[in-house]
Design a protein around this motif. Sequence first.
Motif, short mmCIF file in Angstrom:
data_model
loop_
_atom_site.label_atom_id
_atom_site.label_comp_id
_atom_site.label_asym_id
_atom_site.label_seq_id
_atom_site.Cartn_x
_atom_site.Cartn_y
_atom_site.Cartn_z
N PHE A 51 0.84 -1.20 0.00
CA PHE A 51 0.00 0.00 0.00
C PHE A 51 0.87 1.25 0.00
O PHE A 51 0.58 2.22 -0.69
N VAL A 52 1.98 1.21 0.77
CA VAL A 52 2.87 2.37 0.85
C VAL A 52 3.53 2.63 -0.50
O VAL A 52 3.62 3.76 -0.97
N PHE A 53 4.00 1.54 -1.17
CA PHE A 53 4.72 1.68 -2.43
C PHE A 53 3.80 1.47 -3.64
O PHE A 53 4.29 1.16 -4.72
N SER A 54 2.51 1.60 -3.43
CA SER A 54 1.56 1.39 -4.53
C SER A 54 1.87 2.33 -5.68
O SER A 54 2.06 3.53 -5.50
N GLY A 55 1.94 1.77 -6.88
CA GLY A 55 2.27 2.55 -8.07
C GLY A 55 3.72 2.42 -8.48
O GLY A 55 4.08 2.75 -9.60
N SER A 56 4.57 1.94 -7.58
CA SER A 56 5.98 1.75 -7.91
C SER A 56 6.17 0.45 -8.68
O SER A 56 5.41 -0.50 -8.52
N GLU A 57 7.22 0.40 -9.52
CA GLU A 57 7.47 -0.80 -10.31
C GLU A 57 7.82 -2.00 -9.42
O GLU A 57 7.46 -3.13 -9.72
N PRO A 106 -3.79 -0.69 7.64
CA PRO A 106 -3.85 -0.88 6.18
C PRO A 106 -4.95 -1.84 5.74
O PRO A 106 -5.59 -1.61 4.70
N LEU A 107 -5.19 -2.89 6.52
CA LEU A 107 -6.24 -3.83 6.13
C LEU A 107 -7.63 -3.22 6.32
O LEU A 107 -8.55 -3.52 5.56
N GLU A 108 -7.78 -2.39 7.34
CA GLU A 108 -9.05 -1.67 7.49
C GLU A 108 -9.28 -0.74 6.30
O GLU A 108 -10.42 -0.59 5.84
#
Length: 368
Positions: free
Chosen positions: A53-59, A117-119
Amino acid sequence: MSSIKQFLWWCAGVNEKTLLRYPEEHSKYVSIGATIFFTGLFASIAGGYALYFVFSGSENSIFYAILFGLIWGLAIFNLDRYIVLSIDKTQSTGKQFFQALPRIILAIIIGLVISRPLELKIFDKEIKEHLRVEYLKQQRATIDTLNRTFENKYLVEYGQLSTLKNQADSLESSIKTSRQQLNHEIFGTKTEETSGVLGYGPYAKMKEDNLKKQETYLDTLRSRIQTKESQLLDRKAQEGLLDQKILSDQGLDSVINIAGFADRNTALSNLHKNPDGTVNDATEYAVIFITLLFIFFECLPVFVKLMSGRDTYDNAILSQKTVNNYESDTNVDVEKQALDKLKGHRIDVAIQRRMDKLNDDYENSKLS
């Protein structure tokens, strides 16, 4: 014996040779091992998703998530295994609890961190809708603020424009009244402002001339208003105010999809608040119960060990520890006695070593 049972026993940290002598305890430690294993597995999944979730969008977001998930899961697994092993069942319940208290506190912290994060994923749809409303409010507030700042900056120009509009409105009202008076004059309607003579006479001609002057002046006012508005509109365009627009649904979806953790976390915290200021208790309790569930799951290995009573395996381990401790102490005594008996011989050896050194020094001095 199956390899799964051996693995779960290893997870529980038992001494396999000792436990094999007590078949009645096998299932108990299989359950304890399974609890520790699944807690670590669950922590691995939760930690991996949190980093994804933190690095979402990163390769490399998937790679980071898997790597961190494995490290986090192994760390929690090792910690749970150590805490369960360190709880001494021969002690009183209170002492056992204090032994496990640091792990319980850590489990509460971990549960709070991991559950968030799961919430966010569980309430993803509700969060997106909340963000849509909030982003629209923020956009409108931004545009309103920019417009107010612009109006304050060009306060004189807006004052002139307002004066012109007021004059135009007043003149339009006056023209309407003058046109009505002209009609009354032509049709011979007697009023305080008309002569009551039917036909297009001198009074009608005078009123018509006055009406045309007013209409000409009104056209001039409208032209000035239009010029002033065009000037202000050009300045708005130059300062970029016209580029500030309310996002379309597609644009909002794009912004919401790339919303950061802070915005989503704030949305989740405010999810139970309705637009009218009331509180949605069902949503608030749902978030709280999910958090408590994660905390309980993190504490579960410790609770399982604390709830299990002292058994024959614990007694056997205690006996083995007692024997090992006694053997260790005995070895110390044996070594001490051996060193005492060797004391005289060691003195003779030391004396002989020093004599040899003195002889060597004497021979070397003669040669020199």
